[in-house]
Design an enzyme around this catalytic site. Sequence first.
Site, PDB file in Angstrom:
ATOM      1  N   LYS A  67     -15.238  43.250  -8.770  1.00  0.00           N
ATOM      2  CA  LYS A  67     -14.818  41.952  -9.253  1.00  0.00           C
ATOM      3  C   LYS A  67     -16.052  41.437 -10.296  1.00  0.00           C
ATOM      4  O   LYS A  67     -15.855  40.663 -11.437  1.00  0.00           O
ATOM      5  CB  LYS A  67     -14.920  40.828  -8.162  1.00  0.00           C
ATOM      6  CG  LYS A  67     -13.569  41.075  -7.689  1.00  0.00           C
ATOM      7  CD  LYS A  67     -13.439  40.192  -6.330  1.00  0.00           C
ATOM      8  CE  LYS A  67     -12.226  40.411  -5.317  1.00  0.00           C
ATOM      9  NZ  LYS A  67     -11.899  39.785  -4.368  1.00  0.00           N
ATOM     10  N   ASP A 103      -9.285  33.707  -5.981  1.00  0.00           N
ATOM     11  CA  ASP A 103      -9.487  33.632  -4.677  1.00  0.00           C
ATOM     12  C   ASP A 103      -9.940  32.590  -3.837  1.00  0.00           C
ATOM     13  O   ASP A 103      -9.301  32.158  -2.898  1.00  0.00           O
ATOM     14  CB  ASP A 103     -10.721  34.788  -4.468  1.00  0.00           C
ATOM     15  CG  ASP A 103     -10.388  36.132  -4.543  1.00  0.00           C
ATOM     16  OD1 ASP A 103      -9.342  36.652  -4.521  1.00  0.00           O
ATOM     17  OD2 ASP A 103     -11.306  37.085  -4.871  1.00  0.00           O
TER      18      ASP A 103
HETATM   19  P1  ATR Z   1     -17.006  42.101  -1.335  1.00  0.00           P
HETATM   20  O1  ATR Z   1     -16.370  42.031  -2.837  1.00  0.00           O
HETATM   21  O2  ATR Z   1     -16.234  42.333  -0.274  1.00  0.00           O
HETATM   22  O3  ATR Z   1     -17.852  40.739  -1.367  1.00  0.00           O
HETATM   23  P2  ATR Z   1     -19.623  43.085  -1.937  1.00  0.00           P
HETATM   24  O4  ATR Z   1     -20.018  42.400  -3.309  1.00  0.00           O
HETATM   25  O5  ATR Z   1     -20.496  44.604  -1.969  1.00  0.00           O
HETATM   26  O6  ATR Z   1     -18.237  43.076  -1.464  1.00  0.00           O
HETATM   27  O7  ATR Z   1     -20.509  42.257  -0.858  1.00  0.00           O
HETATM   28  C1  ATR Z   1     -20.786  42.737   0.637  1.00  0.00           C
HETATM   29  C2  ATR Z   1     -21.438  41.539   1.119  1.00  0.00           C
HETATM   30  O8  ATR Z   1     -21.428  42.001   2.807  1.00  0.00           O
HETATM   31  C3  ATR Z   1     -22.846  41.501   0.842  1.00  0.00           C
HETATM   32  O9  ATR Z   1     -23.087  39.881   1.075  1.00  0.00           O
HETATM   33  C4  ATR Z   1     -23.645  42.071   1.869  1.00  0.00           C
HETATM   34  O10 ATR Z   1     -24.828  41.767   2.070  1.00  0.00           O
HETATM   35  P3  ATR Z   1     -25.826  42.360   1.235  1.00  0.00           P
HETATM   36  O11 ATR Z   1     -25.890  41.650  -0.226  1.00  0.00           O
HETATM   37  O12 ATR Z   1     -27.346  42.046   1.701  1.00  0.00           O
HETATM   38  O13 ATR Z   1     -25.510  43.874   0.681  1.00  0.00           O
HETATM   39  C5  ATR Z   1     -22.618  41.890   3.046  1.00  0.00           C
HETATM   40  N1  ATR Z   1     -22.611  42.910   4.122  1.00  0.00           N
HETATM   41  C6  ATR Z   1     -22.248  44.214   4.153  1.00  0.00           C
HETATM   42  N2  ATR Z   1     -22.811  44.944   5.298  1.00  0.00           N
HETATM   43  C7  ATR Z   1     -23.362  43.866   6.065  1.00  0.00           C
HETATM   44  C8  ATR Z   1     -23.918  43.967   7.252  1.00  0.00           C
HETATM   45  N3  ATR Z   1     -23.941  45.143   8.093  1.00  0.00           N
HETATM   46  N4  ATR Z   1     -24.721  42.827   7.900  1.00  0.00           N
HETATM   47  C9  ATR Z   1     -24.669  41.833   7.087  1.00  0.00           C
HETATM   48  N5  ATR Z   1     -24.074  41.545   5.864  1.00  0.00           N
HETATM   49  C10 ATR Z   1     -23.505  42.724   5.156  1.00  0.00           C
END
Ligand code: ATR
Length: 281
Positions: A67, A103
Site C-alpha cells: 500500500k 480503507d
Molecule cells: P499492514 O499493511 O497489514 O499494516 P505492515 O505495513 O507490514 O502490514 O504492518 C504490520 C504491523 O503489524 C506493523 O505495525 C508491525 O509492527 P512493526 O512496525 O514494529 O513491524 C505490526 N506487527 C507485526 N508483528 C507484530 C508482533 N508480533 N507484535 C506487535 N506488532 C506486530
Amino acid sequence: MSTVRYAVFGHPVSHSLSPRIHAAFARQTGVSLAYTAIDAAPHAFVAALDRFVGEGGKGANVTLPLKEAAFAICTRTSDRARRAGAVNTLSWNDGQWHGDNTDGIGLVRDLTGRNGLDLRGRRALMLGAGGAARGVAPALLDAGVSELIVVNRTPERADALIDAMGEPDRALSRYWQDLGDIGDFGLIVNATSAARGGEDFDLPFTLTTPRTLAVDLNYGEAAIPFLAWAKAAGCRDAVDGLGMLVEQAAEAFEAWHGTRPDSDTVYAALRGKDALLVTAD
Ligand code: ATR
C-alpha cells in the site's frame, strides 16, 4: 472489444476475497469485468503493474505489503490517500495511476452503518502503524474520536504516523511497554499483522472498560486471538475486519464503475458461507 481488467495486487494474495467480492458486485449491477488476484513481491510490483496495464488493466486494489509502494507510484492521489500515505485503490486514467484509500471510510461505514456503533467522543487506541493503520487513522479522527493514541512495536513508525496526522492535540504516540499505564479506551483497533505471522501478544485488561469496542482489521483466523482477548477482557463489542473489507471494495467499485453495489448481501453471503475465513486482505 478487449476485456476491461481489474485486479488485487498483494504478496501473498492467493486467498484474497476481493475477486469474489467484485465478481458478486458485478453480477448485481450488470457490470462486465474480469477481476483477478496478482501476486507481486515489492521489488516486482511496478513491473507487474506495467504488464497489467498492457493487458487492459484499468483499476487495481492493493493489499499488504504494497500500500505504501502504491502511494509512491501515483501521479495523483486523493486527500485521504495523502493523509494516510498509503493507497489501496488505483485507477488508470489518461495514462497515469490515480490513488485513493478506501480503507478508512470502509471501516467507519462498517462500524457506524452495519454495526450501528457511534465512534464520536471515544478515546481510541490503535495497535500498529503499518499500511493498514495508516489507512484508517485519518478516518477515525474524522469520525470524531476524542483522542487517538498509536502504539507500535517499532516506535518510530508510530511517531511517523502521528506526524502525518498533523493533529498534535488529539493524535499521540506512546510506547508499547507503557500500555499498562495509559488508561482505558472506548475503541481499541488491532492494526497489527502479528496473528498472521502466527505470533501473539499480551495486552493488559486495564485498557478496556465494559463499554469498549474492540476492532480487528484482520478477519478469519488472523482475527481470533485479538477478539478472544477482547471478549476475555469483557469488551461489549468485538468486530472483525470482514465488513470493512466488503465496504472498502464497495467504495472502489463505485469509483470505477459509477454504480453503488449492495454490500450487505455480499457481506451476509461471505459471513454465512465461510464461518472461518482463512486469510486477511
Ligand atoms: P499492514 O499493511 O497489514 O499494516 P505492515 O505495513 O507490514 O502490514 O504492518 C504490520 C504491523 O503489524 C506493523 O505495525 C508491525 O509492527 P512493526 O512496525 O514494529 O513491524 C505490526 N506487527 C507485526 N508483528 C507484530 C508482533 N508480533 N507484535 C506487535 N506488532 C506486530
